[in-house]
Motif scaffolding. Sequence first.
Motif, PDB file in Angstrom:
ATOM      1  N   VAL A 295      13.748 -87.089  25.226  1.00 12.56           N
ATOM      2  CA  VAL A 295      12.891 -87.483  26.351  1.00 12.56           C
ATOM      3  C   VAL A 295      13.621 -88.576  27.143  1.00 12.56           C
ATOM      4  CG1 VAL A 295      10.678 -88.486  27.053  1.00 12.56           C
ATOM      5  CG2 VAL A 295      10.786 -86.954  25.057  1.00 12.56           C
ATOM      6  N   ALA A 296      14.076 -88.228  28.364  1.00  9.42           N
ATOM      7  CA  ALA A 296      14.854 -89.194  29.136  1.00  9.42           C
ATOM      8  C   ALA A 296      13.950 -90.232  29.796  1.00  9.42           C
ATOM      9  CB  ALA A 296      15.660 -88.462  30.210  1.00  9.42           C
ATOM     10  N   ILE A 297      14.311 -91.493  29.642  1.00  8.03           N
ATOM     11  CA  ILE A 297      13.645 -92.572  30.383  1.00  8.03           C
ATOM     12  C   ILE A 297      14.424 -92.756  31.681  1.00  8.03           C
ATOM     13  CG2 ILE A 297      13.083 -95.048  30.369  1.00  8.03           C
ATOM     14  CD1 ILE A 297      11.501 -93.639  28.225  1.00  8.03           C
ATOM     15  N   GLU A 298      13.730 -92.668  32.811  1.00  5.44           N
ATOM     16  CA  GLU A 298      14.432 -92.776  34.104  1.00  5.44           C
ATOM     17  C   GLU A 298      14.730 -94.233  34.460  1.00  5.44           C
ATOM     18  OE1 GLU A 298      13.842 -89.963  36.904  1.00  5.44           O
ATOM     19  OE2 GLU A 298      13.820 -88.651  35.143  1.00  5.44           O
ATOM     20  N   GLN A 299      13.778 -95.096  34.118  1.00  3.82           N
ATOM     21  CA  GLN A 299      13.908 -96.486  34.555  1.00  3.82           C
ATOM     22  C   GLN A 299      13.196 -97.409  33.571  1.00  3.82           C
ATOM     23  OE1 GLN A 299      11.466 -97.637  37.890  1.00  3.82           O
ATOM     24  NE2 GLN A 299      13.156 -98.747  38.907  1.00  3.82           N
ATOM     25  N   VAL A 300      13.751 -98.611  33.432  1.00  7.90           N
ATOM     26  CA  VAL A 300      13.126 -99.646  32.608  1.00  7.90           C
ATOM     27  C   VAL A 300      12.747-100.807  33.526  1.00  7.90           C
ATOM     28  CG1 VAL A 300      13.500-101.351  30.771  1.00  7.90           C
ATOM     29  CG2 VAL A 300      14.492 -99.048  30.562  1.00  7.90           C
ATOM     30  N   TYR A 301      11.494-101.278  33.404  1.00  5.15           N
ATOM     31  CA  TYR A 301      11.086-102.480  34.133  1.00  5.15           C
ATOM     32  C   TYR A 301      10.907-103.633  33.149  1.00  5.15           C
ATOM     33  CZ  TYR A 301       7.997-106.087  35.839  1.00  5.15           C
ATOM     34  OH  TYR A 301       7.472-107.311  36.132  1.00  5.15           O
TER      35      TYR A 301
ATOM     36  N   LEU B 214      19.668 -96.859  27.097  1.00  7.18           N
ATOM     37  CA  LEU B 214      18.962 -95.594  27.353  1.00  7.18           C
ATOM     38  C   LEU B 214      19.595 -94.779  28.482  1.00  7.18           C
ATOM     39  CD1 LEU B 214      15.271 -96.923  27.157  1.00  7.18           C
ATOM     40  CD2 LEU B 214      16.694 -95.994  25.314  1.00  7.18           C
ATOM     41  N   SER B 215      20.720 -95.242  29.000  1.00  5.66           N
ATOM     42  CA  SER B 215      21.347 -94.614  30.179  1.00  5.66           C
ATOM     43  C   SER B 215      20.321 -94.442  31.294  1.00  5.66           C
ATOM     44  CB  SER B 215      21.967 -93.259  29.818  1.00  5.66           C
ATOM     45  OG  SER B 215      22.660 -93.320  28.598  1.00  5.66           O
ATOM     46  N   ALA B 216      19.560 -95.495  31.557  1.00  2.00           N
ATOM     47  CA  ALA B 216      18.505 -95.459  32.578  1.00  2.00           C
ATOM     48  C   ALA B 216      18.803 -96.480  33.675  1.00  2.00           C
ATOM     49  CB  ALA B 216      17.156 -95.777  31.930  1.00  2.00           C
ATOM     50  N   GLU B 217      18.049 -96.393  34.765  1.00  2.00           N
ATOM     51  CA  GLU B 217      18.063 -97.454  35.782  1.00  2.00           C
ATOM     52  C   GLU B 217      17.200 -98.605  35.283  1.00  2.00           C
ATOM     53  OE1 GLU B 217      19.631 -96.932  38.941  1.00  2.00           O
ATOM     54  OE2 GLU B 217      20.413 -95.145  37.921  1.00  2.00           O
ATOM     55  N   PHE B 218      17.299 -99.735  36.006  1.00  3.75           N
ATOM     56  CA  PHE B 218      16.361-100.814  35.652  1.00  3.75           C
ATOM     57  C   PHE B 218      15.950-101.573  36.897  1.00  3.75           C
ATOM     58  CE2 PHE B 218      18.710-104.759  36.209  1.00  3.75           C
ATOM     59  CZ  PHE B 218      20.029-104.345  36.203  1.00  3.75           C
ATOM     60  N   THR B 219      14.810-102.252  36.807  1.00  2.00           N
ATOM     61  CA  THR B 219      14.382-103.143  37.887  1.00  2.00           C
ATOM     62  C   THR B 219      13.590-104.308  37.305  1.00  2.00           C
ATOM     63  OG1 THR B 219      13.199-103.329  39.981  1.00  2.00           O
ATOM     64  CG2 THR B 219      12.216-101.876  38.343  1.00  2.00           C
TER      65      THR B 219
ATOM     66  N   SER C 248      12.491-109.888  32.908  1.00  2.00           N
ATOM     67  CA  SER C 248      13.758-110.513  32.528  1.00  2.00           C
ATOM     68  C   SER C 248      14.901-109.557  32.829  1.00  2.00           C
ATOM     69  CB  SER C 248      13.728-110.844  31.031  1.00  2.00           C
ATOM     70  OG  SER C 248      15.017-110.689  30.471  1.00  2.00           O
ATOM     71  N   VAL C 249      15.806-109.981  33.675  1.00  2.00           N
ATOM     72  CA  VAL C 249      16.919-109.101  34.072  1.00  2.00           C
ATOM     73  C   VAL C 249      17.794-108.756  32.855  1.00  2.00           C
ATOM     74  CG1 VAL C 249      18.385-111.007  34.871  1.00  2.00           C
ATOM     75  CG2 VAL C 249      18.793-108.698  35.745  1.00  2.00           C
ATOM     76  N   ASP C 250      18.003-109.719  31.980  1.00  2.00           N
ATOM     77  CA  ASP C 250      18.825-109.455  30.790  1.00  2.00           C
ATOM     78  C   ASP C 250      18.217-108.356  29.922  1.00  2.00           C
ATOM     79  OD1 ASP C 250      20.583-111.359  31.578  1.00  2.00           O
ATOM     80  OD2 ASP C 250      19.976-112.879  30.096  1.00  2.00           O
ATOM     81  N   SER C 251      16.905-108.504  29.642  1.00  2.00           N
ATOM     82  CA  SER C 251      16.243-107.515  28.796  1.00  2.00           C
ATOM     83  C   SER C 251      16.232-106.150  29.464  1.00  2.00           C
ATOM     84  CB  SER C 251      14.796-107.939  28.510  1.00  2.00           C
ATOM     85  OG  SER C 251      14.770-109.169  27.854  1.00  2.00           O
ATOM     86  N   ALA C 252      15.904-106.127  30.756  1.00  2.00           N
ATOM     87  CA  ALA C 252      15.824-104.855  31.486  1.00  2.00           C
ATOM     88  C   ALA C 252      17.184-104.153  31.458  1.00  2.00           C
ATOM     89  CB  ALA C 252      15.378-105.105  32.926  1.00  2.00           C
ATOM     90  N   LYS C 253      18.230-104.897  31.783  1.00  2.00           N
ATOM     91  CA  LYS C 253      19.570-104.306  31.869  1.00  2.00           C
ATOM     92  C   LYS C 253      20.056-103.824  30.502  1.00  2.00           C
ATOM     93  CE  LYS C 253      24.250-105.056  33.624  1.00  2.00           C
ATOM     94  NZ  LYS C 253      24.673-103.994  32.711  1.00  2.00           N
ATOM     95  N   LYS C 254      19.800-104.650  29.492  1.00  2.00           N
ATOM     96  CA  LYS C 254      20.281-104.321  28.143  1.00  2.00           C
ATOM     97  C   LYS C 254      19.646-103.022  27.642  1.00  2.00           C
ATOM     98  CE  LYS C 254      21.112-106.450  23.662  1.00  2.00           C
ATOM     99  NZ  LYS C 254      20.668-107.469  22.710  1.00  2.00           N
ATOM    100  N   LEU C 255      18.330-102.908  27.823  1.00  2.00           N
ATOM    101  CA  LEU C 255      17.657-101.702  27.349  1.00  2.00           C
ATOM    102  C   LEU C 255      18.035-100.497  28.217  1.00  2.00           C
ATOM    103  CD1 LEU C 255      15.838-100.221  25.432  1.00  2.00           C
ATOM    104  CD2 LEU C 255      13.836-101.046  26.695  1.00  2.00           C
ATOM    105  N   ALA C 256      18.103-100.702  29.536  1.00  2.00           N
ATOM    106  CA  ALA C 256      18.489 -99.605  30.430  1.00  2.00           C
ATOM    107  C   ALA C 256      19.868 -99.055  30.043  1.00  2.00           C
ATOM    108  CB  ALA C 256      18.490-100.087  31.881  1.00  2.00           C
ATOM    109  N   ASP C 257      20.787 -99.956  29.704  1.00  2.00           N
ATOM    110  CA  ASP C 257      22.129 -99.517  29.280  1.00  2.00           C
ATOM    111  C   ASP C 257      22.046 -98.647  28.031  1.00  2.00           C
ATOM    112  OD1 ASP C 257      23.270-100.791  31.386  1.00  2.00           O
ATOM    113  OD2 ASP C 257      24.084-102.483  30.241  1.00  2.00           O
TER     114      ASP C 257
END
Lengths: 255, 255
Positions: A25-31, A45-50, A34-43
């Motif tokens: 199940v692909a996650i498209e984006q993580v919100y 999951l190969s997802a975008e983040f905001t 915290s930019v660090d948390s968002a970016k780390k998890l998005a990475d």
Amino acid sequence: MKSVVLIGAGNLATQLGLRFKEVGVAIEQVYSRSVDSAKKLADLLSAEFTTETRNIFSADIYIIALADKAFHSVLENIDFKNALILHTAGSISLTELKSYSSNYGVFYPLQTFSKERKVEFETIPICVEANSEENLNEIKKLAQLCSKDVREINSEQRKSLHLAAIFCCNFVNHMYHLSAEVTETHAVDFNILRPLIKETVAKIDLMHPKDAQTGPAVRYDENIMDKHLAQLEDEKLMKELYAKLSKSINYYQNK
Amino acid sequence: MKSVVLIGAGNLATQLGLRFKEVGVAIEQVYSRSVDSAKKLADLLSAEFTTETRNIFSADIYIIALADKAFHSVLENIDFKNALILHTAGSISLTELKSYSSNYGVFYPLQTFSKERKVEFETIPICVEANSEENLNEIKKLAQLCSKDVREINSEQRKSLHLAAIFCCNFVNHMYHLSAEVTETHAVDFNILRPLIKETVAKIDLMHPKDAQTGPAVRYDENIMDKHLAQLEDEKLMKELYAKLSKSINYYQNK
């Protein structure tokens, strides 16, 4: 394939996101705020983040994995356009979602999650609930991809389970922590306690915890309890806890 | 072969007696004030039994497995004739034996024992101490027959270990008991919590309990804690414990 956005990047969001990835199940984006948390998890999951609610993508399903205290203040700022929104919290009622979409439900994995520790997800009970049969089926399908143990649990039951979980998880872990405080203060090796810790938990697979109880409090051995309280003279909070827990053992064993 | 008499017939005496039998150390006699307990254990061990201190046999080794509160009042009435006497208690100093014999020591298996539950004895740490090198060697030999994990631990260290054990065993078990109280009161199945209970203990094999902590108290999520306290309105003691344990989590996590 339904598009999924993950709102939150904490312990639960991290382990849930990883499980979704594992089962396809692909996650498209993580919100996350915290930019660090968002970016780390998005990475991961190969997802975008905001970090901005206004930039959250349109999606078919939103998974809300936020701390309770942030829950409504974040959701108020998101336009869900009647997509299916699921929260993952033990203590939040189903109906608290109804002002945000006409399709909503609960997807509550009953487990303790840390960011860095992988858990065996397929054995985790996932408690599901929804505002309609159709949404319930959708949530069940998603849950069954993640775990073999999917259960319909209503909001009242879930609240009780969450409270029970605080006792058998967070408070148990705190007892381990206090135990480690005692051994560290007196320079003895915490590891010597591991067979005892293992046996304590193994016992309740076969006995009710009430029947498994041992030690000075259940025997009401004041000699020992007084010695222990004296040993804790310099640790006020631990001493109070020792007294209150012993009192509680005495009360509930004889209830 | 040394002759051995067992003073006490409780949980620890029972499991220790069974282990002695298993490894070929015959118990000649069991003493207990309770005729039922004395007889039952004596039968299991193919030993004699008595409920009168004056009828206790002469022996080479006496193993004292009494509740702390009965300890001295029983021992005062026994003539040990300078045999080797060993106590099995976490909280009693070695020197408390010195008025009863000139040969004495400690044989403390660090485990939780129930009469009906067989334990894997060979992994139990046995903490040994004695008043002389000769007696220590004698005790070590006996302990090594019972377990692979025999350690020299002095009385101060043993006192700390016993206190730490109350937290990670009796108090942990009580948390399971309270957790079961919550689920039983609200008609939810306690078994759904088992994966959580297992993961909570598995985590501390790899992480310090401080790093393993999760939940509302460590996040200081007052929303959830207030809801839980409200749920416990009718359970005064449990409510007080919830508040105090949450406070303690907060204190020790930030210490």
